[in-house]
Design a protein around this motif. Sequence first.
Motif, PDB file in Angstrom:
ATOM      1  N   SER A  57       0.861  -1.177   0.000  1.00  6.93           N
ATOM      2  CA  SER A  57       0.000   0.000   0.000  1.00  6.93           C
ATOM      3  C   SER A  57       0.898   1.228   0.000  1.00  6.93           C
ATOM      4  CB  SER A  57      -0.925   0.013   1.226  1.00  6.93           C
ATOM      5  OG  SER A  57      -0.173   0.212   2.408  1.00  6.93           O
ATOM      6  N   HIS A  58       0.312   2.368  -0.252  1.00  2.00           N
ATOM      7  CA  HIS A  58       1.035   3.639  -0.171  1.00  2.00           C
ATOM      8  C   HIS A  58       0.276   4.551   0.775  1.00  2.00           C
ATOM      9  CE1 HIS A  58       3.888   2.859  -3.399  1.00  2.00           C
ATOM     10  NE2 HIS A  58       2.886   2.269  -4.044  1.00  2.00           N
ATOM     11  N   TYR A 106      -3.871   1.882 -12.479  1.00  2.00           N
ATOM     12  CA  TYR A 106      -3.402   0.765 -13.296  1.00  2.00           C
ATOM     13  C   TYR A 106      -4.124   0.822 -14.639  1.00  2.00           C
ATOM     14  CZ  TYR A 106      -1.510  -1.106  -8.935  1.00  2.00           C
ATOM     15  OH  TYR A 106      -0.810  -1.281  -7.773  1.00  2.00           O
ATOM     16  N   VAL A 107      -3.359   0.818 -15.729  1.00  2.00           N
ATOM     17  CA  VAL A 107      -3.914   0.855 -17.081  1.00  2.00           C
ATOM     18  C   VAL A 107      -3.451  -0.423 -17.779  1.00  2.00           C
ATOM     19  CG1 VAL A 107      -4.042   2.123 -19.256  1.00  2.00           C
ATOM     20  CG2 VAL A 107      -3.740   3.386 -17.101  1.00  2.00           C
ATOM     21  N   VAL A 163      -7.616  -5.767  -4.215  1.00  2.00           N
ATOM     22  CA  VAL A 163      -7.590  -4.533  -3.437  1.00  2.00           C
ATOM     23  C   VAL A 163      -8.355  -4.857  -2.156  1.00  2.00           C
ATOM     24  CG1 VAL A 163      -8.133  -2.080  -3.350  1.00  2.00           C
ATOM     25  CG2 VAL A 163      -7.599  -3.146  -5.553  1.00  2.00           C
ATOM     26  N   GLY A 164      -7.625  -5.015  -1.060  1.00  2.00           N
ATOM     27  CA  GLY A 164      -8.257  -5.484   0.167  1.00  2.00           C
ATOM     28  C   GLY A 164      -8.873  -6.853  -0.083  1.00  2.00           C
ATOM     29  N   ASP A 165     -10.162  -7.004   0.226  1.00  2.00           N
ATOM     30  CA  ASP A 165     -10.863  -8.274   0.034  1.00  2.00           C
ATOM     31  C   ASP A 165     -11.480  -8.423  -1.351  1.00  2.00           C
ATOM     32  OD1 ASP A 165     -10.296  -9.070   2.644  1.00  2.00           O
ATOM     33  OD2 ASP A 165     -12.141  -8.178   3.432  1.00  2.00           O
ATOM     34  N   ASP A 166     -11.412  -7.383  -2.180  1.00  2.00           N
ATOM     35  CA  ASP A 166     -12.021  -7.426  -3.508  1.00  2.00           C
ATOM     36  C   ASP A 166     -11.001  -7.886  -4.552  1.00  2.00           C
ATOM     37  OD1 ASP A 166     -14.427  -6.456  -2.513  1.00  2.00           O
ATOM     38  OD2 ASP A 166     -13.917  -4.372  -2.936  1.00  2.00           O
ATOM     39  N   ARG A 178      -8.294   2.744 -10.373  1.00  2.00           N
ATOM     40  CA  ARG A 178      -7.664   3.663  -9.427  1.00  2.00           C
ATOM     41  C   ARG A 178      -7.698   3.012  -8.049  1.00  2.00           C
ATOM     42  NH1 ARG A 178      -9.704   6.503  -4.802  1.00  2.00           N
ATOM     43  NH2 ARG A 178      -8.297   8.194  -4.326  1.00  2.00           N
ATOM     44  N   VAL A 179      -6.557   3.012  -7.348  1.00  2.00           N
ATOM     45  CA  VAL A 179      -6.473   2.462  -5.996  1.00  2.00           C
ATOM     46  C   VAL A 179      -6.070   3.592  -5.050  1.00  2.00           C
ATOM     47  CG1 VAL A 179      -5.399   0.730  -4.508  1.00  2.00           C
ATOM     48  CG2 VAL A 179      -5.833   0.200  -6.916  1.00  2.00           C
ATOM     49  N   ALA A 180      -6.872   3.777  -4.012  1.00  2.00           N
ATOM     50  CA  ALA A 180      -6.670   4.865  -3.053  1.00  2.00           C
ATOM     51  C   ALA A 180      -5.467   4.604  -2.142  1.00  2.00           C
ATOM     52  CB  ALA A 180      -7.929   5.020  -2.200  1.00  2.00           C
ATOM     53  N   PRO A 181      -4.909   5.677  -1.564  1.00  2.00           N
ATOM     54  CA  PRO A 181      -3.867   5.496  -0.555  1.00  2.00           C
ATOM     55  C   PRO A 181      -4.368   4.604   0.575  1.00  2.00           C
ATOM     56  CG  PRO A 181      -4.027   7.807  -1.182  1.00  2.00           C
ATOM     57  CD  PRO A 181      -5.195   7.099  -1.814  1.00  2.00           C
TER      58      PRO A 181
END
Length: 131
Positions: A48-49, A56-57, A67-70, A81-84
């Motif tokens: 994570s950041h 991501y493209v 992303v987490g549990d998804d 798009r992945v959030a901080p």
Amino acid sequence: MSEYNVTTIGSVGSWTGKQFIEGDLGVENVGISVNATDPGDESPFWHSHALLEEIYVVLDGEGELAVGDDVVPLSAGTVVRVAPDSMRALRCLPSSPVALKWLCLRSGADSLAGTGKDATLDKESPFPWSE
């Protein structure tokens, strides 16, 4: 200093592994990497950041982004798009006919130098597709 910088990353078909290109471009606020993940290969760890969001493209291949549990399916044309502070990991499906080729763009509220290395790594947790 020039108003622009140029680098060459080769054709998408020539990409292997991960190549960070922000240094080659002299970028101050946006990180960018070009990536190739072979069928059946995956991220070496979750990460994570704290301050940076990532986009991501996907250009080719088939994969999944956890992303987490998804788990988000990936194919050519998918943009995520992945959030901080969100843990993430990626894989190229073993059944993908070609390597997953993708760009990762990173940006935040500060310059890259001001942000520093803000990644948190998790080398212990299993990926959702490993279960």
